[in-house]
Write a protein that holds these residues in place. Structure first.
Motif, PDB file in Angstrom:
ATOM      1  N   LEU A  25       1.006  -1.145   0.012  1.00 29.28           N
ATOM      2  CA  LEU A  25       0.086  -0.124  -0.050  1.00 29.28           C
ATOM      3  C   LEU A  25       0.874   1.273   0.112  1.00 29.28           C
ATOM      4  CD1 LEU A  25      -3.089   0.605   0.347  1.00 29.28           C
ATOM      5  CD2 LEU A  25      -2.519   1.337   2.567  1.00 29.28           C
ATOM      6  N   ALA A  26       1.880   1.173   0.796  1.00 30.19           N
ATOM      7  CA  ALA A  26       2.849   2.299   0.985  1.00 30.19           C
ATOM      8  C   ALA A  26       3.546   2.469  -0.620  1.00 30.19           C
ATOM      9  CB  ALA A  26       3.878   2.028   1.973  1.00 30.19           C
ATOM     10  N   SER A  27       4.027   1.304  -1.116  1.00 27.86           N
ATOM     11  CA  SER A  27       4.775   1.695  -2.335  1.00 27.86           C
ATOM     12  C   SER A  27       4.002   2.030  -3.479  1.00 27.86           C
ATOM     13  CB  SER A  27       5.794   0.574  -2.425  1.00 27.86           C
ATOM     14  OG  SER A  27       5.030  -0.635  -3.031  1.00 27.86           O
ATOM     15  N   ILE A  28       2.695   1.760  -3.569  1.00 29.43           N
ATOM     16  CA  ILE A  28       1.691   2.269  -4.682  1.00 29.43           C
ATOM     17  C   ILE A  28       1.522   3.758  -4.380  1.00 29.43           C
ATOM     18  CG2 ILE A  28       0.708   0.132  -5.373  1.00 29.43           C
ATOM     19  CD1 ILE A  28      -1.624   0.893  -4.086  1.00 29.43           C
ATOM     20  N   SER A  29       1.747   4.193  -2.980  1.00 31.33           N
ATOM     21  CA  SER A  29       1.241   5.296  -2.890  1.00 31.33           C
ATOM     22  C   SER A  29       2.382   6.504  -3.045  1.00 31.33           C
ATOM     23  CB  SER A  29       0.810   5.527  -1.203  1.00 31.33           C
ATOM     24  OG  SER A  29      -0.091   4.784  -1.135  1.00 31.33           O
ATOM     25  N   PHE A  30       3.639   5.800  -3.156  1.00 29.42           N
ATOM     26  CA  PHE A  30       4.840   6.724  -3.208  1.00 29.42           C
ATOM     27  C   PHE A  30       4.878   6.981  -4.598  1.00 29.42           C
ATOM     28  CE2 PHE A  30       7.328   4.832   0.724  1.00 29.42           C
ATOM     29  CZ  PHE A  30       6.095   5.273   1.433  1.00 29.42           C
ATOM     30  N   PRO A  31       5.322   8.490  -4.933  1.00 30.29           N
ATOM     31  CA  PRO A  31       5.613   8.703  -6.375  1.00 30.29           C
ATOM     32  C   PRO A  31       6.990   8.073  -6.588  1.00 30.29           C
ATOM     33  CG  PRO A  31       5.704  10.880  -4.839  1.00 30.29           C
ATOM     34  CD  PRO A  31       5.186   9.405  -4.046  1.00 30.29           C
ATOM     35  N   GLU A  32       7.044   7.997  -7.860  1.00 29.46           N
ATOM     36  CA  GLU A  32       8.250   7.210  -8.329  1.00 29.46           C
ATOM     37  C   GLU A  32       9.426   7.907  -7.962  1.00 29.46           C
ATOM     38  OE1 GLU A  32       5.853   7.941 -10.650  1.00 29.46           O
ATOM     39  OE2 GLU A  32       5.358   6.142 -11.639  1.00 29.46           O
ATOM     40  N   PHE A  33       9.582   9.330  -7.897  1.00 29.06           N
ATOM     41  CA  PHE A  33      10.934   9.948  -7.693  1.00 29.06           C
ATOM     42  C   PHE A  33      11.114   9.966  -6.223  1.00 29.06           C
ATOM     43  CE2 PHE A  33       7.428  13.161  -8.189  1.00 29.06           C
ATOM     44  CZ  PHE A  33       7.263  13.776  -6.951  1.00 29.06           C
ATOM     45  N   PHE A  34      10.165   9.725  -5.429  1.00 29.26           N
ATOM     46  CA  PHE A  34      10.512   9.502  -3.958  1.00 29.26           C
ATOM     47  C   PHE A  34      11.084   8.090  -3.810  1.00 29.26           C
ATOM     48  CE2 PHE A  34       8.576   8.578   0.278  1.00 29.26           C
ATOM     49  CZ  PHE A  34       9.414   9.430   1.169  1.00 29.26           C
TER      50      PHE A  34
ATOM     51  N   GLY B  58      -5.139  21.962  -4.171  1.00 28.06           N
ATOM     52  CA  GLY B  58      -6.029  22.665  -4.706  1.00 28.06           C
ATOM     53  C   GLY B  58      -6.358  22.183  -6.139  1.00 28.06           C
ATOM     54  N   ILE B  59      -5.102  22.242  -6.839  1.00 30.97           N
ATOM     55  CA  ILE B  59      -5.298  21.986  -8.405  1.00 30.97           C
ATOM     56  C   ILE B  59      -5.792  20.505  -8.531  1.00 30.97           C
ATOM     57  CG2 ILE B  59      -3.961  21.426 -10.426  1.00 30.97           C
ATOM     58  CD1 ILE B  59      -2.262  24.038  -9.489  1.00 30.97           C
ATOM     59  N   ALA B  60      -5.153  19.575  -7.613  1.00 33.61           N
ATOM     60  CA  ALA B  60      -5.655  18.082  -7.856  1.00 33.61           C
ATOM     61  C   ALA B  60      -6.949  18.139  -7.570  1.00 33.61           C
ATOM     62  CB  ALA B  60      -4.662  17.203  -6.823  1.00 33.61           C
ATOM     63  N   LEU B  61      -7.716  18.805  -6.415  1.00 34.85           N
ATOM     64  CA  LEU B  61      -9.007  18.568  -6.089  1.00 34.85           C
ATOM     65  C   LEU B  61     -10.013  19.056  -7.387  1.00 34.85           C
ATOM     66  CD1 LEU B  61     -10.584  17.613  -3.825  1.00 34.85           C
ATOM     67  CD2 LEU B  61     -10.679  19.972  -2.900  1.00 34.85           C
ATOM     68  N   MET B  62      -9.479  20.228  -7.789  1.00 36.76           N
ATOM     69  CA  MET B  62     -10.082  20.786  -8.956  1.00 36.76           C
ATOM     70  C   MET B  62     -10.386  19.863 -10.130  1.00 36.76           C
ATOM     71  SD  MET B  62      -9.699  24.760  -9.208  1.00 36.76           S
ATOM     72  CE  MET B  62      -8.383  25.008  -8.783  1.00 36.76           C
ATOM     73  N   THR B  63      -9.073  19.313 -10.424  1.00 34.87           N
ATOM     74  CA  THR B  63      -9.056  18.194 -11.478  1.00 34.87           C
ATOM     75  C   THR B  63      -9.865  17.156 -11.251  1.00 34.87           C
ATOM     76  OG1 THR B  63      -6.613  18.894 -11.701  1.00 34.87           O
ATOM     77  CG2 THR B  63      -7.305  17.063 -13.042  1.00 34.87           C
ATOM     78  N   THR B  64      -9.686  16.523 -10.001  1.00 34.25           N
ATOM     79  CA  THR B  64     -10.628  15.256  -9.656  1.00 34.25           C
ATOM     80  C   THR B  64     -12.031  15.704  -9.745  1.00 34.25           C
ATOM     81  OG1 THR B  64      -8.810  14.807  -8.376  1.00 34.25           O
ATOM     82  CG2 THR B  64     -10.707  13.379  -8.113  1.00 34.25           C
TER      83      THR B  64
ATOM     84  N   PHE C 159      -8.224  10.940  -6.890  1.00 33.19           N
ATOM     85  CA  PHE C 159      -7.650  12.020  -6.335  1.00 33.19           C
ATOM     86  C   PHE C 159      -6.260  11.748  -5.948  1.00 33.19           C
ATOM     87  CE2 PHE C 159      -5.927  14.561  -2.735  1.00 33.19           C
ATOM     88  CZ  PHE C 159      -6.035  15.927  -3.315  1.00 33.19           C
ATOM     89  N   CYS C 160      -5.872  10.650  -5.370  1.00 37.35           N
ATOM     90  CA  CYS C 160      -4.568  10.197  -5.287  1.00 37.35           C
ATOM     91  C   CYS C 160      -3.790  10.104  -6.547  1.00 37.35           C
ATOM     92  CB  CYS C 160      -4.731   8.658  -4.481  1.00 37.35           C
ATOM     93  SG  CYS C 160      -3.715   8.533  -3.174  1.00 37.35           S
ATOM     94  N   PHE C 161      -4.488   9.423  -7.444  1.00 41.90           N
ATOM     95  CA  PHE C 161      -3.951   9.340  -8.817  1.00 41.90           C
ATOM     96  C   PHE C 161      -3.469  10.625  -9.650  1.00 41.90           C
ATOM     97  CE2 PHE C 161      -3.366   8.434 -13.319  1.00 41.90           C
ATOM     98  CZ  PHE C 161      -2.597   7.227 -13.401  1.00 41.90           C
ATOM     99  N   VAL C 162      -4.603  11.389  -9.705  1.00 45.28           N
ATOM    100  CA  VAL C 162      -4.246  12.721 -10.119  1.00 45.28           C
ATOM    101  C   VAL C 162      -3.050  13.436  -9.463  1.00 45.28           C
ATOM    102  CG1 VAL C 162      -5.238  14.979 -10.432  1.00 45.28           C
ATOM    103  CG2 VAL C 162      -6.582  12.795 -11.263  1.00 45.28           C
TER     104      VAL C 162
END
Lengths: 318, 570, 285
Positions: free
Chosen positions: A140-149, C88-94, C212-215
């Protein structure tokens, strides 16, 4: 076998159609530019004459549909035109980078696929136990991390503190295979971490979803031990979804590769597309997008075909 | 109990081996369940999880080679007991007390490994839906022999030979080759027989049959039932036969246990339970289909008539209805009866406008009804209401009962506010439900209550015709009976006509004024109830009528015998 | 009575939340913290967003809590403002992506037929190009302003929302109570908003969290590549990029904005995980 051939044929045809429409979108997108490439290139101060001259040299005075067929046929012949920013032949620019990118993606896949499969099966076998929860938290953690992190953490520990791997992956055609592997280690690892988590979770889910089926109960009531139930009765039915999961994640690798290449300054296709977007070198962006899209479509097609081939209802029609 | 052994099937031929097995002196106890208590944790939406007791201290004894029928409505705990006799409990369910003695040892104390060694070897299971119980990825033979092979009960060739012999015994076509097929390549009735063969293949002491014929059509059910019954008799295996249908169990079981809400109601020799039930509840189960309904004789004014109706799916590629002509008079009941694939539900869809017909016409309330739903007027829609088979999915789970019943009032008559509430309460009274239920959500109602709410919703529109699509087939017999009685009394009060679609001939007999029998998209017999149900019959109606299990010991033998005679005669 | 008792829904939700596992409570706390930071950013930050206050790459000190960035702007200030901009930007986009995706998905599920065919094939094609690549292509064409960014990503992401809404909407649309509503003569708007939507709402709410997370990760990724939110607007992705060189000296400052992104994504995932578990009302095995 006839219906299955027909279904696969349909999928392949649909894939080809999609690719064609994608090429249309990529080409047409550029037509949406306010003004056109010539004004874009020369800036606001250019005289109408110079703009007209450039338009002619770029072939922009020809109607759009003719230019499209021209562009498409040269693409099909491997002729991608020349880059606007430096006038180099795009095919020459792309070739070594495509090779680098594919190599990187392949290494990441080689690390992540087996680990994800084993991990997913283990998590399903020991579902709702400590092992499963631990795997759940980590993935769960690693899918939440952005690649650059992930990338910078790995750099911090493996390159800066431990000093065992280089933080920059500068390779060129003269680099030996061993050096290449060492240079690629960190980017490949980063990609593997990110993709593996997705794959593992989806593998676990697709197996556990199957465990609710009645035939699993039948197997248990035959007195079979849990591992045999899982391997003999759940896994064969999970193969199609798992194959889909793997292929989808390989497709996802293509996206991940862009950021990772930039972090490690790895000379691949991803870095090229980012550079070209910054320079607004549109022919290069078009060519790269088309290659990425084609790979992506091909992978999705593979997953479709795999799940058809693995379906007993389609393989053994009534 | 052992003194009272009666040979129920003494008139039928028996193999030599099994008659030895069944000699009275040889009988000893195979399964002995003492004070079995089973609990489960339930998770009601929006509440904290709580424990409930599914089975309250039930005891039973089964002798070698005998068949015990477990009967009860849903929630009686019969399947749970059946699985517990294998030491198995489904997810969230726990065996919390008592003992299960199989071959003189308590299997609940034998641990995981011990349990595994007896499942599939000493005791086997036949599930309700064979289509779901077979693994779609493997060939049938591999699955049939798997348990016997795993428990090392012989060489593969030997076990396969035994399986083929069993296929033959169970009357399967191509017994040599059917094992090479995949589950989706054979029919439901065949799968159920193969599942029985799979259980018999390990030569177990006991087989648990969990509603093995419930999912089948009646004409298939009788065949499979006979095959299972003969296989049990010939192999001398003991069986727990679980069913909600007393008439079915009566054909197979030596003894019957009646269960309700996880408690024992009554237990006895089959003949006694069927013919002289001791308990009130059992009596109700035995006489469940007896509703008195006189055929009506009144002014024959047609409310619905369809003529030459033809319909299909996929641009007419698949024809499901073929030239159907029927008529329904005001305030009467027309029952359309048929098995799965007969087109009876498609007929309902065509009449309601969900599926436009490719040919023919519909006259409703004196005027032609447009083919498409979108072209029908609000008045047409109001006058033609529908009640669905599964009340669970016929009501929006996010709307309260008041909202569900009140919507047609609002929509068709524009009644709002207090007036609407008053009408909702009136309707609740008509369906014999309290006003306090108005603010409940469907999930908080029982199965019968849900169907009553659906009836109220249909009535709210003051319709001329209600189409009832298998409205009682998802319900327990006693509850279904209540619903049928309610429908009939409402019909009397409101003068509404009913188009009653069903697969259950017993229902038809109790409520219909006229009957249409459908087979493969065509009406094969149509007329008043008396006409349709009296001879001479066409072959299909005859088959259908003779396939309906009767609450009578020995019915199956008679039915099969008369069928054999007939086919010999032809 | 006309609404589906939202108060009841929220009340049971709140009661359930009290008994939620620690992970979900932690996630919720983190999300609340982020939202508060975003709302009160100007009051929390010691300096203003783009103010150059010192020499580049000043180390951590009492004056500059987390040091300064490559232009000498206060890192802590930019981190705080980053919460506001990035979120803010991510929220608006979602929200935009959901407005488009949900309405199209509901329409496809309700009408079926050619409406569904048309929308589905369009989405198939849009989804045949990897999202990041498509975003790069469009941004290279339209330039990288914030409105462009929001629109481009929202449209690309709405395809995912469409697919999900359509799929779960279809499951509901074939149920008898929707059929009953059609037979009653209800219009499409009623069917979409009263019959289908309330029954797919829990899944959509969970999906909103995940999308939201993905965006948010995608925008951060683009900003990191220098193609998303442009300077001088403070944004976590570009902050990582700007101070990335520090990592090679063992300075963890660039990990802070990256970690801020990661922490929020983890928190949302934890809450969604719990929510899905609760909303389904099922306990597996």
């Amino acid at each position: 076998m006839k219906p299955i051939a027909k279904i696969i044929g349909q999928r392949v045809a649909f894939g080809a159609l999609t690719l064609w429409i994608v090429s249309l979108i990529i080409f047409a997108g550029v037509q949406l530019l306010p003004g056109d490439i010539a004004t874009e290139l020369l800036g606001q101060s250019a005289t109408p004459e110079t703009v007209a001259a450039l338009r002619k040299s770029l072939g922009l005075d020809v109607p759009a549909y003719l230019r499209y067929f021209d562009w498409l046929s040269s693409m099909l012949h491997g002729n991608f035109g020349t880059a606007l920013s430096n006038g180099r032949d795009i095919a020459e620019l792309i070739k070594p980078r495509l090779y680098n990118t594919l190599l990187l993606a392949a290494s990441a896949a080689a690390i992540s696929v087996p680990l994800a499969l084993v991990g997913g099966i283990v998590a399903a076998l020991y579902r709702n136990t400590f092992v499963d929860r631990a795997i759940n938290v980590v993935t769960l953690a690693s899918i939440s991390f952005p690649e650059f992190f992930v990338a910078y953490i790995l750099i911090l520990f493996l390159a800066v503190h431990a000093g065992i791997l280089p933080s920059l992956s500068d390779v060129d055609s003269t680099t030996s295979v061993l050096d290449r592997l060492i240079a690629m280690a960190l980017p490949a690892l980063t990609l593997a971490v990110v993709v593996m988590a997705h794959m593992l979770r989806m593998t676990r889910t697709s197996i556990i979803n199957l465990l609710g089926n009645q035939y699993i109960e039948t197997a248990r009531l035959k007195g079979l031990p849990e591992w045999r139930v899982l391997v003999r009765h759940a896994l064969p039915n999970a193969l199609a979804p798992i194959a889909t999961v793997i292929v989808l994640n390989l497709a996802y690798l293509i996206t991940g590769v862009v950021v990772v290449e930039v972090v490690f300054v790895y000379p691949g296709l991803g870095q090229l597309i980012v550079d070209s977007v910054q320079k607004r070198d549109i022919p290069v962006v078009q060519a790269c997008s088309l290659i990425f899209a084609a790979t992506y479509i091909l992978l999705n097609l593979t997953s479709d075909v795999l799940s058809i081939v693995m379906n007993p209802r389609l393989m053994h029609p009534k | 109990m052992s003194e009272k052994v009666v040979y129920l099937h003494g008139d039928a031929p028996m193999g030599e081996a099994c008659s030895k097995d069944r000699s009275p002196g040889d009988q000893d106890t195979l399964l002995n369940i003492r004070d079995l208590r089973i609990e489960a944790t339930v998770y009601p939406p929006g509440e904290n999880p709580k424990d409930i007791i599914l089975v309250h201290d039930v005891s039973l004894t089964l002798k070698r080679g005998r068949v015990l029928g477990l009967i009860g409505e849903s929630g009686a705990g019969k399947s749970t007991i059946g699985l517990a006799s294998m030491g198995y409990a489904r997810g969230g369910v726990r065996i919390t007390g008592g003992e299960v003695m199989l071959n003189d040892r308590d299997i609940l104390k034998s641990g995981k490994v011990g349990l595994r060694s007896l499942r599939g070897r000493e005791i086997c299971y036949v599930a309700q839906s064979a289509a779901a119980a077979f693994n779609p990825a493997h060939r049938l033979m591999d699955q049939v022999v798997e348990a016997a092979l795993f428990h090392a009960m012989g060489a593969r060739t030997e076990i396969e030979k035994r399986a083929i012999a069993l296929f033959k015994k169970l009357g399967l076509p191509y017994p040599e080759n059917i094992g090479k097929r995949f589950p989706h390549q054979v029919s439901g009735g065949q799968l159920q027989r193969i599942m029985t063969a799979m259980a018999l293949c390990s030569e177990p002491d006991l087989i648990v049959f969990d509603e093995p014929t419930t999912a089948l059509d009646v004409t298939t059910q009788i065949e499979v039932l006979a095959a299972i019954r003969d296989a049990i008799r010939d192999t001398g295996v003991a069986a727990l036969y679980i069913s909600h249908d007393l008439a079915v169990v009566a054909q197979v079981a030596d003894e019957i246990m009646v269960l309700r809400h996880g408690r024992l109601v009554e237990q006895g020799i089959t003949q006694q339970v069927i013919n002289q039930p001791l308990e009130q509840y059992t009596r109700a189960l035995v006489s469940v289909h007896h509703i008195d309904h006189e055929e009506r004789d009144r002014a024959k004014a047609s409310v619905l008539s369809v003529e030459g109706l033809t319909a299909g799916y996929g641009d007419g590629a698949v024809k499901v209805l073929c030239d159907v002509t029927l008529n329904l008079n005001k305030g009467e009941t027309l029952a359309v009866v048929g098995e799965s694939g007969s087109g009876k539900s498609t007929l309902a869809r065509v009449i309601t406008g969900l599926l436009p017909p490719s040919g023919g016409g519909i006259q409703f309330d004196g005027r032609p009804l447009p083919r498409l739903l979108a072209e029908r007027s609000k008045e047409d829609l109001r006058k033609l209401q529908m009640i669905f088979q599964t009340a669970d999915i016929a009501m929006n789970p996010r709307q309260t009962v008041a909202k569900i019943i009140g919507r047609p009032l609002e929509f068709y008559f524009g009644i709002r506010g207090a007036e609407r509430d008053r009408r909702v309460f009136e309707l609740l009274e008509k369906i014999e439900m309290g006003q306090d239920l108005a603010n409940r959500y469907p999930a908080e109602l029982s199965g019968g209550q849900k169907q009553r709410v659906c009836i109220a919703r249909a009535l709210a529109a003051k319709p001329k015709l209600i189409i009832c699509d298998e409205v009682t087939s998802a319900l327990d017999p006693l509850v279904a009976n209540g619903i049928l009685k309610l429908l009939l009394s409402l019909q009397n009060d409101e003068g509404v006509a009913l188009l009653f679609i069903t697969h259950d001939l017993a229902t038809v007999k109790s409520i219909a004024d006229s009957i249409a029998v459908m087979y493969r998209g065509e009406v094969v017999r149509y007329g008043t109830k008396a006409e349709v149900l009296s001879p001479p019959f066409d072959p299909y109606t005859e088959l259908l009528l003779s396939s309906v299990p009767e609450m009578e010991v020995g019915w199956l033998d008679k039915a099969i015998a008369s069928r054999r005679m007939e086919s010999a005669g032809n | 009575m006309t609404l589906l008792q939202p108060s009841g829904f929220i009340r049971t939700g709140a009661r359930k939340f009290a008994s939620a596992p620690l992970s979900a409570k932690f996630g919720m706390a983190v999300i609340i913290l982020y939202v508060l930071t975003a709302v009160f950013a100007p009051h929390l930050a010691p300096y203003s967003e783009a103010e150059i206050v010192s020499a580049p790459f000043d180390p951590w000190s009492a004056q500059f809590l987390l040091g300064t960035d490559n232009l000498g702007r206060d890192m802590f200030t930019r981190l705080v403002f980053g919460a506001r901009n990035t979120l803010g930007i991510a929220l608006m986009t979602t929200i935009l992506a959901f407005s488009i995706g949900c309405s199209a998905g509901l329409a496809a599920a309700t009408f079926g037929g050619w409406t569904d065919q048309l929308l589905s094939r369009l989405v198939d094609v849009l989804m045949a190009i990897p999202q990041l690549i498509f975003a790069l292509l469009l941004l290279s064409i339209f330039g990288t302003s914030i409105p462009t960014l929001i629109i481009v990503i929202a449209i690309l992401d709405s395809t995912r929302v469409f697919r999900l809404t359509r799929a779960i909407g279809m499951n509901i649309a074939v149920l008898d109570y929707v059929e009953a509503a059609r037979l009653r003569g209800e219009g499409p708007i009623w069917i979409m908003t009263r019959e289908i939507l309330p029954n797919i709402a829990p899944t959509l709410i969970a999906e909103f969290g995940l999308r939201f997370c993905f965006v948010f990760l995608l925008i951060s990724g683009l900003s990191f590549l220098g193609l998303g939110i442009q300077p001088p607007t403070a944004d976590w992705g570009s902050m990582v990029r700007d101070s990335a060189t520090l990592i090679t000296y063992g300075d963890i400052t660039p990990l802070l904005p990256a970690g801020a992104i990661a922490l929020l994504a983890v928190a949302i995932n934890l809450v969604v995980d719990w929510f899905l578990h609760w909303a389904s009302g099922l306990k597996e095995d």
